[in-house]
Write a protein that holds these residues in place. Structure first.
Motif, PDB file in Angstrom:
ATOM      1  N   PRO A  13       0.773  -0.892  -0.240  1.00  0.00           N
ATOM      2  CA  PRO A  13      -0.448   0.005   0.159  1.00  0.00           C
ATOM      3  C   PRO A  13       0.987   1.509   0.371  1.00  0.00           C
ATOM      4  CG  PRO A  13      -0.168  -0.756   2.393  1.00  0.00           C
ATOM      5  CD  PRO A  13       1.406  -2.028   1.189  1.00  0.00           C
ATOM      6  N   ARG A  14       0.184   2.294  -0.492  1.00  0.00           N
ATOM      7  CA  ARG A  14       1.037   3.467  -0.532  1.00  0.00           C
ATOM      8  C   ARG A  14       0.130   4.373  -0.584  1.00  0.00           C
ATOM      9  NH1 ARG A  14       4.666   4.218  -5.232  1.00  0.00           N
ATOM     10  NH2 ARG A  14       3.757   6.124  -5.570  1.00  0.00           N
ATOM     11  N   GLN A  25       1.185  -2.299  -5.690  1.00  0.00           N
ATOM     12  CA  GLN A  25       1.834  -3.678  -6.033  1.00  0.00           C
ATOM     13  C   GLN A  25       1.172  -4.910  -5.334  1.00  0.00           C
ATOM     14  OE1 GLN A  25       4.831  -2.963  -7.729  1.00  0.00           O
ATOM     15  NE2 GLN A  25       5.383  -5.163  -7.944  1.00  0.00           N
ATOM     16  N   ILE A  26       1.132  -6.195  -6.981  1.00  0.00           N
ATOM     17  CA  ILE A  26      -0.381  -7.381  -6.413  1.00  0.00           C
ATOM     18  C   ILE A  26       1.342  -7.941  -6.175  1.00  0.00           C
ATOM     19  CG2 ILE A  26      -1.628  -8.457  -7.039  1.00  0.00           C
ATOM     20  CD1 ILE A  26      -2.570  -6.335  -8.558  1.00  0.00           C
ATOM     21  N   PHE A  27       1.473  -8.996  -5.076  1.00  0.00           N
ATOM     22  CA  PHE A  27       2.261  -9.960  -5.191  1.00  0.00           C
ATOM     23  C   PHE A  27       1.451 -11.438  -5.399  1.00  0.00           C
ATOM     24  CE2 PHE A  27       3.768  -6.879  -3.011  1.00  0.00           C
ATOM     25  CZ  PHE A  27       5.657  -6.677  -3.443  1.00  0.00           C
ATOM     26  N   PHE A  28       1.729 -11.973  -6.529  1.00  0.00           N
ATOM     27  CA  PHE A  28       0.789 -13.320  -6.706  1.00  0.00           C
ATOM     28  C   PHE A  28       1.736 -14.776  -7.048  1.00  0.00           C
ATOM     29  CE2 PHE A  28       0.907 -11.270 -10.722  1.00  0.00           C
ATOM     30  CZ  PHE A  28       1.046 -12.353 -11.383  1.00  0.00           C
ATOM     31  N   SER A  46       4.967 -10.272  -9.963  1.00  0.00           N
ATOM     32  CA  SER A  46       4.235  -9.745  -8.773  1.00  0.00           C
ATOM     33  C   SER A  46       4.208  -8.389  -9.944  1.00  0.00           C
ATOM     34  CB  SER A  46       5.304  -9.012  -7.998  1.00  0.00           C
ATOM     35  OG  SER A  46       6.485  -7.934  -8.628  1.00  0.00           O
ATOM     36  N   VAL A  47       3.633  -7.330 -10.120  1.00  0.00           N
ATOM     37  CA  VAL A  47       2.516  -6.420 -10.631  1.00  0.00           C
ATOM     38  C   VAL A  47       2.114  -5.328 -10.248  1.00  0.00           C
ATOM     39  CG1 VAL A  47       0.703  -6.877 -11.128  1.00  0.00           C
ATOM     40  CG2 VAL A  47       1.534  -6.657 -12.571  1.00  0.00           C
ATOM     41  N   THR A  48       2.182  -4.164 -10.759  1.00  0.00           N
ATOM     42  CA  THR A  48       1.635  -2.533 -10.160  1.00  0.00           C
ATOM     43  C   THR A  48       0.556  -2.800 -11.099  1.00  0.00           C
ATOM     44  OG1 THR A  48       3.722  -2.041 -10.829  1.00  0.00           O
ATOM     45  CG2 THR A  48       1.877  -0.184  -9.949  1.00  0.00           C
ATOM     46  N   GLY A  72      -9.202 -10.349 -10.687  1.00  0.00           N
ATOM     47  CA  GLY A  72     -10.307  -9.697 -11.899  1.00  0.00           C
ATOM     48  C   GLY A  72      -9.448  -8.539 -12.016  1.00  0.00           C
ATOM     49  N   TRP A  73      -8.579  -8.254 -11.169  1.00  0.00           N
ATOM     50  CA  TRP A  73      -7.364  -6.973 -11.517  1.00  0.00           C
ATOM     51  C   TRP A  73      -6.881  -7.355 -12.599  1.00  0.00           C
ATOM     52  CZ3 TRP A  73      -6.022  -3.821  -7.089  1.00  0.00           C
ATOM     53  CH2 TRP A  73      -7.050  -2.486  -6.883  1.00  0.00           C
ATOM     54  N   LEU A  74      -5.855  -8.686 -12.093  1.00  0.00           N
ATOM     55  CA  LEU A  74      -4.589  -9.371 -12.922  1.00  0.00           C
ATOM     56  C   LEU A  74      -5.198 -10.581 -14.231  1.00  0.00           C
ATOM     57  CD1 LEU A  74      -3.456 -11.790 -10.009  1.00  0.00           C
ATOM     58  CD2 LEU A  74      -1.992  -9.933 -11.348  1.00  0.00           C
TER      59      LEU A  74
END
Length: 107
Positions: A13-14, A25-28, A46-48, A72-74
């Motif tokens: 989070p930021r 940032q999403i780590f998956f 990971s992806v922004t 859903g975003w991914l």
């Protein structure tokens, strides 16, 4: 057939544009399971996420996110298909890999 499962392992989070708790940032893990062989391969990445909707009514605060929203975003990202292809290729290569070490046979 390959079944894919997304597992969200973390979010960074930021504060952006005065909004606190924006997931930047999403780590998956993307897990692919071959239903015929039962083999699995895992892509860790990971992806922004897209941050262009911060001023829209569609903004979801960090505390309101669910795995379904993030997945859903991914899934909507243009390179989601490439990630799945990478997992499928790794599964195909695993089909050619030996099951045991040569010196473990016949003992």
């Amino acid at each position: 057939m390959i079944e894919y499962t997304w597992h969200i392992t973390g979010l960074t989070p930021r504060e952006i544009d005065g909004r606190g708790g924006v997931a930047t940032q999403i780590f998956f893990d993307l897990i692919g399971r071959d239903s015929a062989s039962g083999r699995e391969q895992v892509l860790k990445a990971s992806v922004t996420p897209p941050l262009d909707g911060l001023s829209d009514d569609g903004f979801v605060a960090l505390d309101d996110l669910t795995p379904e929203i993030v997945i859903g975003w991914l899934e909507a990202l243009p390179f989601a298909a490439a990630w799945k292809a990478q997992v499928a290729d790794a599964l195909a290569e695993a089909d050619d890999a030996p099951e045991v070490l040569p010196w473990d046979r016949g003992a």
